[in-house]
Enzyme design. Structure first.
Site, PDB file in Angstrom:
ATOM      1  N   GLN A 130      11.961   1.269  15.193  1.00 51.37           N
ATOM      2  CA  GLN A 130      12.236   0.133  14.311  1.00 51.37           C
ATOM      3  C   GLN A 130      13.629   0.259  13.693  1.00 51.37           C
ATOM      4  O   GLN A 130      14.398  -0.708  13.665  1.00 51.37           O
ATOM      5  CB  GLN A 130      11.166   0.082  13.214  1.00 51.37           C
ATOM      6  CG  GLN A 130      11.477  -0.866  12.070  1.00 51.37           C
ATOM      7  CD  GLN A 130      10.316  -0.984  11.113  1.00 51.37           C
ATOM      8  OE1 GLN A 130       9.342  -1.656  11.396  1.00 51.37           O
ATOM      9  NE2 GLN A 130      10.403  -0.347   9.968  1.00 51.37           N
ATOM     10  N   GLY A 134      12.759   3.819   6.922  1.00 54.97           N
ATOM     11  CA  GLY A 134      12.323   5.193   7.112  1.00 54.97           C
ATOM     12  C   GLY A 134      12.513   5.659   8.545  1.00 54.97           C
ATOM     13  O   GLY A 134      12.289   4.900   9.499  1.00 54.97           O
ATOM     14  N   GLN A 135      12.898   6.937   8.698  1.00 50.45           N
ATOM     15  CA  GLN A 135      12.994   7.550  10.029  1.00 50.45           C
ATOM     16  C   GLN A 135      11.615   7.610  10.687  1.00 50.45           C
ATOM     17  O   GLN A 135      11.499   7.671  11.910  1.00 50.45           O
ATOM     18  CB  GLN A 135      13.610   8.945   9.899  1.00 50.45           C
ATOM     19  CG  GLN A 135      13.792   9.701  11.192  1.00 50.45           C
ATOM     20  CD  GLN A 135      14.642   8.946  12.199  1.00 50.45           C
ATOM     21  OE1 GLN A 135      15.653   8.358  11.853  1.00 50.45           O
ATOM     22  NE2 GLN A 135      14.205   8.952  13.449  1.00 50.45           N
ATOM     23  N   LYS A 136      10.558   7.587   9.880  1.00 50.62           N
ATOM     24  CA  LYS A 136       9.178   7.582  10.394  1.00 50.62           C
ATOM     25  C   LYS A 136       9.014   6.547  11.512  1.00 50.62           C
ATOM     26  O   LYS A 136       8.368   6.794  12.522  1.00 50.62           O
ATOM     27  CB  LYS A 136       8.234   7.279   9.226  1.00 50.62           C
ATOM     28  CG  LYS A 136       6.856   6.780   9.582  1.00 50.62           C
ATOM     29  CD  LYS A 136       5.988   7.904  10.014  1.00 50.62           C
ATOM     30  CE  LYS A 136       4.569   7.561  10.376  1.00 50.62           C
ATOM     31  NZ  LYS A 136       4.192   6.199  10.484  1.00 50.62           N
ATOM     32  N   GLY A 166       6.459   8.058   0.830  1.00 49.91           N
ATOM     33  CA  GLY A 166       7.510   7.689   1.791  1.00 49.91           C
ATOM     34  C   GLY A 166       8.265   6.448   1.315  1.00 49.91           C
ATOM     35  O   GLY A 166       9.505   6.436   1.268  1.00 49.91           O
ATOM     36  N   HIS A 167       7.517   5.408   0.940  1.00 45.59           N
ATOM     37  CA  HIS A 167       8.161   4.193   0.419  1.00 45.59           C
ATOM     38  C   HIS A 167       8.946   4.509  -0.865  1.00 45.59           C
ATOM     39  O   HIS A 167      10.063   4.034  -1.061  1.00 45.59           O
ATOM     40  CB  HIS A 167       7.109   3.133   0.069  1.00 45.59           C
ATOM     41  CG  HIS A 167       6.249   2.679   1.203  1.00 45.59           C
ATOM     42  ND1 HIS A 167       4.914   2.984   1.291  1.00 45.59           N
ATOM     43  CD2 HIS A 167       6.525   1.928   2.297  1.00 45.59           C
ATOM     44  CE1 HIS A 167       4.398   2.443   2.381  1.00 45.59           C
ATOM     45  NE2 HIS A 167       5.360   1.798   3.018  1.00 45.59           N
ATOM     46  N   TYR A 177       0.868  -1.180   0.000  1.00 46.23           N
ATOM     47  CA  TYR A 177       0.000   0.000   0.000  1.00 46.23           C
ATOM     48  C   TYR A 177       0.906   1.233   0.000  1.00 46.23           C
ATOM     49  O   TYR A 177       0.864   2.085   0.883  1.00 46.23           O
ATOM     50  CB  TYR A 177      -0.985   0.000   1.169  1.00 46.23           C
ATOM     51  CG  TYR A 177      -2.254   0.719   0.781  1.00 46.23           C
ATOM     52  CD1 TYR A 177      -3.189   0.110  -0.047  1.00 46.23           C
ATOM     53  CD2 TYR A 177      -2.499   2.031   1.173  1.00 46.23           C
ATOM     54  CE1 TYR A 177      -4.330   0.780  -0.465  1.00 46.23           C
ATOM     55  CE2 TYR A 177      -3.630   2.707   0.759  1.00 46.23           C
ATOM     56  CZ  TYR A 177      -4.537   2.075  -0.047  1.00 46.23           C
ATOM     57  OH  TYR A 177      -5.653   2.743  -0.461  1.00 46.23           O
ATOM     58  N   LEU A 178       1.736   1.286  -1.047  1.00 45.09           N
ATOM     59  CA  LEU A 178       2.874   2.207  -1.073  1.00 45.09           C
ATOM     60  C   LEU A 178       2.447   3.659  -1.225  1.00 45.09           C
ATOM     61  O   LEU A 178       1.437   3.961  -1.854  1.00 45.09           O
ATOM     62  CB  LEU A 178       3.803   1.814  -2.222  1.00 45.09           C
ATOM     63  CG  LEU A 178       4.314   0.370  -2.172  1.00 45.09           C
ATOM     64  CD1 LEU A 178       5.207   0.089  -3.381  1.00 45.09           C
ATOM     65  CD2 LEU A 178       5.056   0.070  -0.883  1.00 45.09           C
TER      66      LEU A 178
HETATM   67  P1  AMP Z   1       5.717  -0.112   6.094  1.00 41.01           P
HETATM   68  O1  AMP Z   1       5.183  -0.517   4.750  1.00 41.01           O
HETATM   69  O2  AMP Z   1       4.811   0.771   6.869  1.00 41.01           O
HETATM   70  O3  AMP Z   1       6.248  -1.294   6.881  1.00 41.01           O
HETATM   71  O4  AMP Z   1       6.990   0.794   5.791  1.00 41.01           O
HETATM   72  C1  AMP Z   1       8.055   0.319   5.011  1.00 41.01           C
HETATM   73  C2  AMP Z   1       9.231   1.250   5.155  1.00 41.01           C
HETATM   74  O5  AMP Z   1       8.850   2.556   4.720  1.00 41.01           O
HETATM   75  C3  AMP Z   1       9.697   1.403   6.607  1.00 41.01           C
HETATM   76  O6  AMP Z   1      11.108   1.436   6.635  1.00 41.01           O
HETATM   77  C4  AMP Z   1       9.095   2.713   7.020  1.00 41.01           C
HETATM   78  O7  AMP Z   1       9.815   3.369   8.042  1.00 41.01           O
HETATM   79  C5  AMP Z   1       9.182   3.496   5.712  1.00 41.01           C
HETATM   80  N1  AMP Z   1       8.227   4.608   5.740  1.00 41.01           N
HETATM   81  C6  AMP Z   1       6.913   4.560   6.085  1.00 41.01           C
HETATM   82  N2  AMP Z   1       6.366   5.794   6.053  1.00 41.01           N
HETATM   83  C7  AMP Z   1       7.358   6.644   5.686  1.00 41.01           C
HETATM   84  C8  AMP Z   1       7.436   8.056   5.479  1.00 41.01           C
HETATM   85  N3  AMP Z   1       6.375   8.846   5.664  1.00 41.01           N
HETATM   86  N4  AMP Z   1       8.623   8.589   5.113  1.00 41.01           N
HETATM   87  C9  AMP Z   1       9.724   7.796   4.942  1.00 41.01           C
HETATM   88  N5  AMP Z   1       9.708   6.454   5.112  1.00 41.01           N
HETATM   89  C10 AMP Z   1       8.556   5.880   5.482  1.00 41.01           C
END
Ligand code: AMP
Length: 277
Positions: free
Chosen positions: A150, A144-146, A33-34, A29-30
């Protein structure tokens, strides 16, 4: 762009990649950020492997696993112009076959903050990321720093288990009003979406105090709570002012510091953070 699901197809595809390999692990669900992680990975490595896997092991019993948004076709359309070489979409049965019993756990660092709210979460994260690393054998992996805790926990795991992988942490991408992008933002509707900017505003207020010379961590935590308190829809789970690497709460700031928080808006749980350098 090759798209594979089984482990044997992944191995065959991995062997065909020549030169450096980047891994970008996601749950799909990109959003932008991804995509920012993928772009950075493609700048730094010859090949980019993207994994899309909604990892059941990192969801608690009362969390939103079955409702977590998924749309593989849309995800593939978003990443195909970015030069992704290989997309791996394993199933839960591939990652955790019957009889599965091996787990990777980072200790002290996973207890506070997110770990206090979601006690089994990081065990699921570190286990799946270790498995993704073993299967894809990347030179670098992008996070991501978000998800600040983690990223810190994965850096610790890589050091402790001697993974020969460089961890790259990329800045948080935000909407125009400051809301950190997240797949879960899709759940925010109407007034909750507007109220969601309160996290960014609380972090900004604390950072301004820091920039004005404030070094007392408790004053910054209080500042964040005070701003969050102005939004009646927001239910605060935690606010923190902690050491960036160890995640231990600080009394006085004198090094790289993480301001972070988790807030419920209705049923949607939001996290956000700023780093004070
Ligand atoms: P997720 O699909 O939520 O597991 O996220 C996958 C990767 O994308 C992880 O390393 C997250 O930290 C990164 N990520 C999620 N949201 C953001 C964002 N807003 N900005 C930068 N990286 C992100």
């Amino acid at each position: 762009m090759q798209i594979v699901s089984t482990l044997s197809d992944l191995r065959t595809a991995r062997l065909s990649l020549d030169g450096t390999v980047a891994l970008v692990p996601t749950m799909g669900y990109l959003h932008e950020g991804h995509l920012s992680l993928i772009r950075k990975a493609k700048q730094e490595c010859r090949n980019v492997v993207l994994s899309i896997f909604v990892n059941p092991a990192q969801f608690g019993a009362n969390e939103d696993l079955s409702k977590y948004p998924r749309d593989l076709e849309r995800d593939l359309a978003l990443v195909s112009p970015l030069g992704v070489d290989l997309v791996w979409t394993p199933t839960p049965e591939i990652m955790y076959p019957n009889g599965y019993q091996t787990w990777v756990e980072v200790e002290a660092m996973t207890r506070p903050l997110e770990g206090a709210m979601r006690p089994t979460h990081f065990k699921g994260v570190t286990t799946v990321v270790a498995k993704l690393f073993n299967a894809t054998q990347p030179d670098k992996a992008y996070f991501g720093q978000k998800d600040a805790q983690q990223a810190a926990v994965i850096r610790q795991m890589v050091r402790d288990l001697n993974f020969p992988i460089e961890i790259i942490v990329c800045p948080t991408m935000r909407e125009a009003d400051g809301l950190a992008m997240s797949s879960r933002n899709k759940y925010l509707e109407g007034d909750d979406r507007k109220a969601a900017t309160i996290l960014f505003r609380a972090l900004t207020a604390a950072r301004s105090a820091y920039e004005g010379g404030e070094r007392n961590a408790e004053v910054l935590r209080r500042k964040m709570r005070e701003v969050l308190g102005n939004e009646p829809r927001a239910q605060v789970q935690y606010v923190s002012c902690a050491d960036y690497d160890t995640l231990e709460e600080l009394e006085t700031i004198n090094g790289k510091t993480l301001l972070s928080m988790a807030v419920l808006l209705g049923k949607t749980r939001l996290i956000d953070n700023f780093v004070l350098e």
